[in-house]
Design an enzyme around this catalytic site. Sequence first.
Site, PDB file in Angstrom:
ATOM      1  N   ASN A  44       1.256  -2.607   4.961  1.00  0.00           N
ATOM      2  CA  ASN A  44       1.054  -3.144   3.609  1.00  0.00           C
ATOM      3  C   ASN A  44       2.402  -3.125   2.883  1.00  0.00           C
ATOM      4  O   ASN A  44       2.954  -2.055   2.650  1.00  0.00           O
ATOM      5  CB  ASN A  44       0.038  -2.285   2.855  1.00  0.00           C
ATOM      6  CG  ASN A  44      -0.319  -2.868   1.494  1.00  0.00           C
ATOM      7  OD1 ASN A  44       0.107  -3.965   1.136  1.00  0.00           O
ATOM      8  ND2 ASN A  44      -1.102  -2.125   0.727  1.00  0.00           N
ATOM      9  N   ASP A  68      10.860   0.765   5.004  1.00  0.00           N
ATOM     10  CA  ASP A  68       9.461   1.071   4.670  1.00  0.00           C
ATOM     11  C   ASP A  68       8.878   2.049   5.703  1.00  0.00           C
ATOM     12  O   ASP A  68       7.743   1.901   6.164  1.00  0.00           O
ATOM     13  CB  ASP A  68       8.611  -0.198   4.582  1.00  0.00           C
ATOM     14  CG  ASP A  68       7.314   0.031   3.805  1.00  0.00           C
ATOM     15  OD1 ASP A  68       7.235   1.016   3.062  1.00  0.00           O
ATOM     16  OD2 ASP A  68       6.374  -0.772   3.963  1.00  0.00           O
ATOM     17  N   HIS A  79       4.536  -1.257  -6.602  1.00  0.00           N
ATOM     18  CA  HIS A  79       3.988  -2.061  -5.505  1.00  0.00           C
ATOM     19  C   HIS A  79       3.029  -3.097  -6.085  1.00  0.00           C
ATOM     20  O   HIS A  79       2.251  -2.797  -6.990  1.00  0.00           O
ATOM     21  CB  HIS A  79       3.258  -1.125  -4.542  1.00  0.00           C
ATOM     22  CG  HIS A  79       2.682  -1.794  -3.335  1.00  0.00           C
ATOM     23  ND1 HIS A  79       3.455  -2.367  -2.362  1.00  0.00           N
ATOM     24  CD2 HIS A  79       1.389  -1.964  -2.932  1.00  0.00           C
ATOM     25  CE1 HIS A  79       2.679  -2.857  -1.401  1.00  0.00           C
ATOM     26  NE2 HIS A  79       1.424  -2.627  -1.733  1.00  0.00           N
TER      27      HIS A  79
END
Length: 421
Positions: free
Chosen positions: A279, A306, A180
């Site tokens: 996020n 996600d 990430h």
Amino acid sequence: MNVLIKQATVVDSTSPHNGRVVDILIEKGVITQIKKSITPEKGIKTIEEEGLHVSTGWVDMQVNFCDPGNEHRETLENGLRAAAKGGFTSVCVMSGTNPPLHNKAQIDYVVNRAKSNLVDVYPIGTISHDQEGKDLSEMYDMQLSGAVAFSDYKKTIKDAGLILRALQYSANINSFIITHCDDKTISHGGQMNEGVTATKLGLKGMPALAEEIMLQRNIQILEYTGGKMHIPTISTKGSVDLIKRAKAKKINITCGVAAYNLLLDETELEGFDTNYKVNPPLRTKDDIEALKKGIADGTIDVIVSDHNPQDIESKDLEFDLADNGMVGLESCFGVLNTALNQKIPIDVIIDTLTKNPRAILSLVQASIKEGEEANLTIFNPTKKQVFEKSHIVSANKNSGIIGKELKGTVIGVVNKNSLMN
């Protein structure tokens, strides 16, 4: 299990039937006939409706099922039901667990719990021990137990040397890392995308720079070490450009985008709804257009849900105290198809859910051919519906999609001689 799928358009670039409207007969989990028309025999379940499409089973490369340790948010069993409801026959389970998936025993736990499920599970082990970003985890042992790649999930690895060693080690065992990109020294305390909307709302912003500077660092390390790297969710125009340039230099990098980043922009947060706190954050309309172009030209390889469940104690509070995350498996196809359907051909969209993730994960490519084991997703890309809370089978309902009209529905999935529809 015997099923007849009637008058379905095949969307599978690996199949000789791609683009054709056919009947597909599945007997005992194997595709036995593909013809223009098949007369159903007594006792065979028939699936038929206008606008029916069929592809190989979809793969989601980033889900968080929270199990073990956070079962109040999601369990493996419930998460897999949500995956099947969303059209996915395979999922990569990330290490957002407690403890993280950082050793052989943790990987064994996930593999054994999911073994008999219709949905195939591919665990992602951690890069660092306990996700602390200090020492490498037991990568080889985890790989032997079934880990297909390594990631610290949403925890960015600050230590450039650790990323370098992880790339070198994973390459030696014929694997890769997923990382990430969010430089916390820049985005620290950020609640949403940095920009005019954040200023109006009085919320601290997360600059695009935080994502892009970390992505640039990782690309440079990858170019130096070799190996293979996947960026799970990019969200900015600058990140699309960085990936495009890296691919042009033949650097072995792939990337994905969260479905919600293709449909929702930062203005959704004007009501301070914590379900939109995610996020990477929701970005600008210009970023969304760049992401769509990245999918169209192949810069972006995969689209992910996600899926990140949060319980009411983590979401129903002041915006700056709420946790990031949104459930997304059940709404994923409707969201991405609504965002992309008018601009990108359906076969390109489906490749981001089928052929591309399987290639990244080095899985055997499924195909719609006679004699193949049936691993299929049945869907309708033109049917519209308002997404309701009742459509969510996940244990928690933290979705910003509830109440929105989506174009595209999932009819069912077939895998391992089982049907769910």
